[in-house]
Design an enzyme around this catalytic site. Structure first.
Site, PDB file in Angstrom:
ATOM      1  N   CYS A 218       0.204   2.683  -4.706  1.00 22.39           N
ATOM      2  CA  CYS A 218      -0.563   3.841  -5.132  1.00 22.39           C
ATOM      3  C   CYS A 218       0.153   5.144  -4.772  1.00 22.39           C
ATOM      4  O   CYS A 218       0.909   5.201  -3.807  1.00 22.39           O
ATOM      5  CB  CYS A 218      -1.946   3.811  -4.486  1.00 22.39           C
ATOM      6  SG  CYS A 218      -2.977   2.457  -5.084  1.00 22.39           S
TER       7      CYS A 218
ATOM      8  N   HIS B  44       0.820  -1.208   0.000  1.00 19.50           N
ATOM      9  CA  HIS B  44       0.000   0.000   0.000  1.00 19.50           C
ATOM     10  C   HIS B  44       0.854   1.257   0.000  1.00 19.50           C
ATOM     11  O   HIS B  44       1.940   1.301   0.585  1.00 19.50           O
ATOM     12  CB  HIS B  44      -0.909   0.027   1.234  1.00 19.50           C
ATOM     13  CG  HIS B  44      -2.138  -0.816   1.100  1.00 19.50           C
ATOM     14  ND1 HIS B  44      -3.034  -0.671   0.069  1.00 19.50           N
ATOM     15  CD2 HIS B  44      -2.629  -1.811   1.889  1.00 19.50           C
ATOM     16  CE1 HIS B  44      -4.026  -1.537   0.217  1.00 19.50           C
ATOM     17  NE2 HIS B  44      -3.800  -2.249   1.308  1.00 19.50           N
TER      18      HIS B  44
END
Length: 338
Positions: free
Chosen positions: A143, A90
């Protein structure tokens, strides 16, 4: 750049299994990259450190452990060495503790398994410690990964491709994939439940309370601002997407999965390009071709490249063209006749 003396790598994959933030393909990404480093790029297996949050892993990819592994790698480096860091997991965006020079832009960070964020400032400081003449290449399949090395020059990205104006496009994951993204609010909710600090406080307060000196340098008072003396820069960032985009985590039942295994769309695109193109492949070529692979597969994310002008054209991980063995083979009879 002279031929490398050592090739050192740190590979990190976080699947966050059993949590609301679970991903599927991150550990598979680093396993595939480890094989590629050894089989294509000549890394010695003992010089490739792998940190995952898989059950039974001897060293978990916490913030402190990741930074320690990277610091140890840089400390072992000498001029001419090739250093490599791959992260799959993440990412998040964090608002500044206070506006820098009047602007309130968010900054990029990766999310280790213990949520002790590692920020763009940490990577900038790491690159600044790399010995001159050595190189540090970072692939981040997460991301909002564009710009993860603070102050690095954009070679492929929204500002360059749009003539200087960043593209106002924020991609969302397709229905077939998950995003490797944790919203800032999700990070705060998790940390406040552990730190006891009120959720209204900035993430810096939570991280300093939980991790002290192991928290990101961005959040310590001694942190210097973006004004730094110029120096030769051998930092190279290949990001899975733009700062305003998400990177896809592909499940095993998707047609774009790597050999039927869950993976990161960007990590798989890199593997696809390398498998179909003999060396050398420049950093610019690798990112450009990975963009095409992702577009053909229907993913709405745009990998970016951040580095110096010279490093943009340099071979990825400094791999030279494979020398044919015909010359060596032809010389053997002559040698045996002596």
């Amino acid at each position: 750049m002279e031929s490398a003396k050592k090739k050192l790598a740190t590979l990190v994959g976080c699947n966050y299994a059993g949590t609301p933030n679970e991903l599927q393909g991150c550990i598979n990404d680093v396993v595939a990259m480890r094989d590629t480093l050894i089989n294509r790029f000549g890394f010695a297996s003992g010089d490739v450190t792998v940190l995952t949050d898989e059950r039974g892993s001897p060293v978990l990819p916490t913030g402190a452990n990741i930074k320690r592994a990277l610091a140890d790698m840089v400390a072992c480096a000498a001029p001419g060495d090739v250093l490599f860091f791959h992260y799959s997991g993440h990412g998040t965006l964090i608002p500044p503790v206070k506006a820098h020079h009047g602007h309130g832009e968010c900054d990029e960070a990766i999310v280790p398994c213990d949520f002790n964020l590692i920020t763009d400032v940490d990577f900038r400081r790491l690159v600044d410690r790399v010995p001159r003449g050595a190189s540090f290449t970072m692939v981040s399949d997460s991301c909002h990964s564009g710009g993860l090395i603070d102050l690095e020059k954009e070679q492929i990205g929204p500002a360059v491709l749009s003539g200087g104006t960043p593209a106002a496009v924020a991609s969302t994951p397709t229905t077939r994939t998950a995003a490797r993204f944790l919203p800032y609010t999700a990070v705060i909710d998790h940390l406040s439940g552990v730190s006891g600090v009120d959720a209204a406080h900035h993430v810096a307060e939570h991280l300093l309370a939980l991790f002290g000196t192991d928290a990101s340098a961005k959040f310590h008072h001694h942190n210097h601002d973006a004004e730094q003396p110029a120096r030769p820069d051998d930092g190279i960032l290949l990001s899975g997407c733009q700062t305003d985009e998400t990177s896809a985590d592909v499940p095993e039942d998707d047609e774009a999965a790597a050999g039927g295994k869950a993976c990161g769309a960007f990590s798989n695109a890199i593997q696809t390009v390398l498998a179909s193109h003999p060396p050398p492949v420049s950093n610019r070529e690798l990112v450009s071709m990975a963009r095409r692979v992702l577009s053909e597969q229907g993913f709405e994310q745009h990998p970016c490249l951040y580095c110096s002008d010279a490093n943009a054209e340099a071979p990825f991980l400094w791999q030279e063209e494979e020398k044919t063995i015909a010359v060596t083979a032809a010389a053997e009879p002559a040698m045996s006749a002596l």
